[in-house]
Scaffold this active site. Structure first.
Site, mmCIF file in Angstrom:
data_model
loop_
_atom_site.group_PDB
_atom_site.id
_atom_site.type_symbol
_atom_site.label_atom_id
_atom_site.label_comp_id
_atom_site.label_asym_id
_atom_site.label_seq_id
_atom_site.Cartn_x
_atom_site.Cartn_y
_atom_site.Cartn_z
ATOM 1 C CD GLU A 11 14.290 -5.313 4.748
ATOM 2 O OE1 GLU A 11 15.133 -5.148 3.882
ATOM 3 O OE2 GLU A 11 13.145 -5.762 4.526
ATOM 4 N NE ARG A 22 -2.011 -0.382 9.701
ATOM 5 C CZ ARG A 22 -2.392 -1.193 10.654
ATOM 6 N NH1 ARG A 22 -3.049 -0.711 11.711
ATOM 7 N NH2 ARG A 22 -2.137 -2.468 10.600
ATOM 8 C CB CYS A 36 -18.873 11.266 1.405
ATOM 9 S SG CYS A 36 -19.271 12.947 1.761
ATOM 10 C CD GLU A 37 -16.215 5.297 1.110
ATOM 11 O OE1 GLU A 37 -16.471 4.233 0.542
ATOM 12 O OE2 GLU A 37 -15.895 6.327 0.527
ATOM 13 C CE1 TYR A 78 4.042 0.334 6.274
ATOM 14 C CE2 TYR A 78 3.783 -0.608 8.456
ATOM 15 C CZ TYR A 78 4.481 -0.514 7.265
ATOM 16 O OH TYR A 78 5.609 -1.262 7.082
#
Ligand SMILES: Cc1ncc(COP(=O)(O)O)c(C=O)c1O
Ligand SMILES: N[C@@H](CCCC[NH3+])C(=O)O
Length: 463
Positions: free
Chosen positions: A320, A360, A391-392, A421
């Site tokens: 998979e 990620r 804002c981080e 992802y």
């Protein structure tokens, strides 16, 4: 777009602050084919192009940030996996990495099957025409509605993840008078060499039934007693972004050993083994992924050898891969907004996206590469951190990278290997509008997932 130089930031030769970064590459303009999608090159103007289209024109037409996906590369990777595993095995693309109707059509045409892990992923797959018998449904907490939808559609397999689910799926199948094909997901007790959040084969976690404490064998007993379930095989998925085949080999050995136990206890030889996904891709030049044919050979050899020594018929193998197919096929294109040199440290380069289109780095400490793609530059390398606009302070896209020291607002940067992802895990943090996915092939570009609009978000807010 402005091309003006700004004062050179700290250079790699000056000082290297603490951090985890590679040495500056000898040529900042090089787009390493091991990391970038297959048709990405630089044209005579010095700008990058994909599928024959200049990124400056793409930015103009589709805006930034945006994901550009190389369809030819995606299809080539599907074919490589199909060819490597051959007719006696199945390749299920893991839709969680990135799923859209176009992707489902490509997979269907290229002969791949599909792993979905929610009712909505299933809906996309069915809507785009993937035959239900080529779909597998996963999930550690499938709702009754999801199970009903899958059984009604006639999915090829449901991968059972818990004792409660055995009962649930059996009841739904019985009510409908069908015999549902199922596999049992086991945890084989391997510590996969990857980030702990994406390792899934050690026992202390939410997925699957452990081999070690006998839960997997007990699940087999329970499933075999139920008329409405047809147990076709055992499933193992050890984690994601893994390079070392050793973990897969141990998993294969342990799964085959369960098949032998099942034969001894019940007189039944289960016909299938699924060894999951998890094969790593190159995000930086340090990563050295395996080719599908090497993976197929390693897995095929070990399963065959173990079955022979246990006196079992060799089961049909399936895998998979998600990231290994779609990951390398896309890059994210950003426009530089601000450039802030910090003497003795590094230069902060702010782009018009960030953790909302690529979580990620913040979540797994993932490493990425980045390049200036709207032009070439011969300026000296500048140690940089590419950050978003949220804002981080942990809103980092590429933690450590070397970019040319004449980088300026208006320049376009591209981060490769963002096909897996990134859009799939994108968020609306700070009411960011999730970027579009644009498929590019043979000189043509088309939006396959459109950009969200302010109206989309305002409509959700019904207060
Ligand atoms: C059951 C299962 N199969 C396949 C995958 C795909 O993994 P990857 O994208 O790393 O190949 C995952 C995700 O890790 C998974 O949980
Ligand atoms: N989302 C993870 C991988 C988990 C895959 C699903 N089990 C990543 O970005 O690496």
């Amino acid at each position: 777009m402005s091309r003006s130089a700004h004062p050179a930031g700290p250079r790699h030769a000056d000082v290297l602050p603490e951090g985890h970064y590679q040495a500056p590459p000898s040529d900042l303009n090089r787009l390493d084919p091991r990391i970038w999608a297959r048709t990405v090159t630089r044209n005579d103007d010095g700008a990058a192009e994909v599928g024959g289209l200049d990124v400056r024109a793409l930015a103009e037409e589709f805006g930034t940030p945006a994901y550009f996906l190389d369809e030819a590369d995606f299809r080539a990777r599907c074919r490589a996996w199909r060819a490597a595993f051959g007719q006696d095995a199945d390749v299920f693309y893991a839709g969680k990495a990135f799923l859209s109707r176009a992707v489902v059509r490509w997979l269907t045409e290229e002969g791949l099957n599909l792993d979905v892990c929610s009712g909505t992923e299933l809906a996309v797959a069915l809507d785009a025409g993937m035959p239900a018998d080529r779909i597998a449904l996963h999930g550690n907490n499938k709702s009754t509605a999801e199970i009903e939808r899958a059984v009604d559609a006639g999915v090829g397999r449901i991968v059972l993840d818990s004792f409660q689910e055995i009962v649930k799926v059996a009841a739904v199948a019985q009510e409908r008078g069908v015999r549902q094909r199922v596999q049992i997901r086991v945890t084989v007790g391997v510590e996969a060499h990857t980030h702990e959040f994406i390792a899934t084969a050690h026992e202390d976690q939410k997925f699957g039934l452990a081999l070690a404490d006998g839960m997997a064998a007990e699940a087999v007993r329970r499933v075999l007693r139920l008329e409405s379930l047809e147990l076709v095989g055992i499933h193992s998925h050890i984690g994601s972004q893994i390079f070392d085949m050793a973990g897969f080999e141990v998993a294969a050995r342990r799964v085959v050993s369960l098949l032998a136990d099942v034969r001894d206890e019940h007189g039944v030889e289960l016909p299938e083994i699924d060894l999951g996904g998890g094969l790593g891709i190159a995000y930086t030049p340090d990563d050295d992924p395996r080719e599908p044919q090497d993976i197929a050979k390693a897995l095929g050899d070990i399963v065959t050898r173990e079955c022979e020594s246990a006196g079992l018929r060799v089961p049909r193998l399936s895998v998979e891969p998600g990231r290994a197919i779609v990951g390398p096929t896309a890059f994210t294109l950003y426009e530089v907004g601000t450039v802030k040199p910090l003497e003795g440290l590094r230069t902060y380069v702010s782009v018009d996206g960030g953790m909302s289109d690529n979580i990620r780095t913040a979540l797994y400490d993932a490493e990425y590469s980045v390049a200036l793609v709207s032009r070439k530059s011969d300026a000296a390398p500048m140690l940089s951190r590419v950050v978003g606009k949220h804002c981080e302070s942990g809103d980092i896209v590429v933690k450590d990278a070397f970019l040319p020291s004449d980088l300026a607002p208006g320049d376009l940067l591209a981060v490769p290997a963002t096909g897996a992802y990134c859009r799939a895990m994108a968020s609306n943090y700070n009411h960011a509008l999730r970027p579009p996915v644009v498929a590019v092939a043979d000189g043509a570009a088309r939006v396959i997932v459109r950009r969200e609009t302010e109206d989309d978000l305002l409509r959700l807010d019904v207060g």
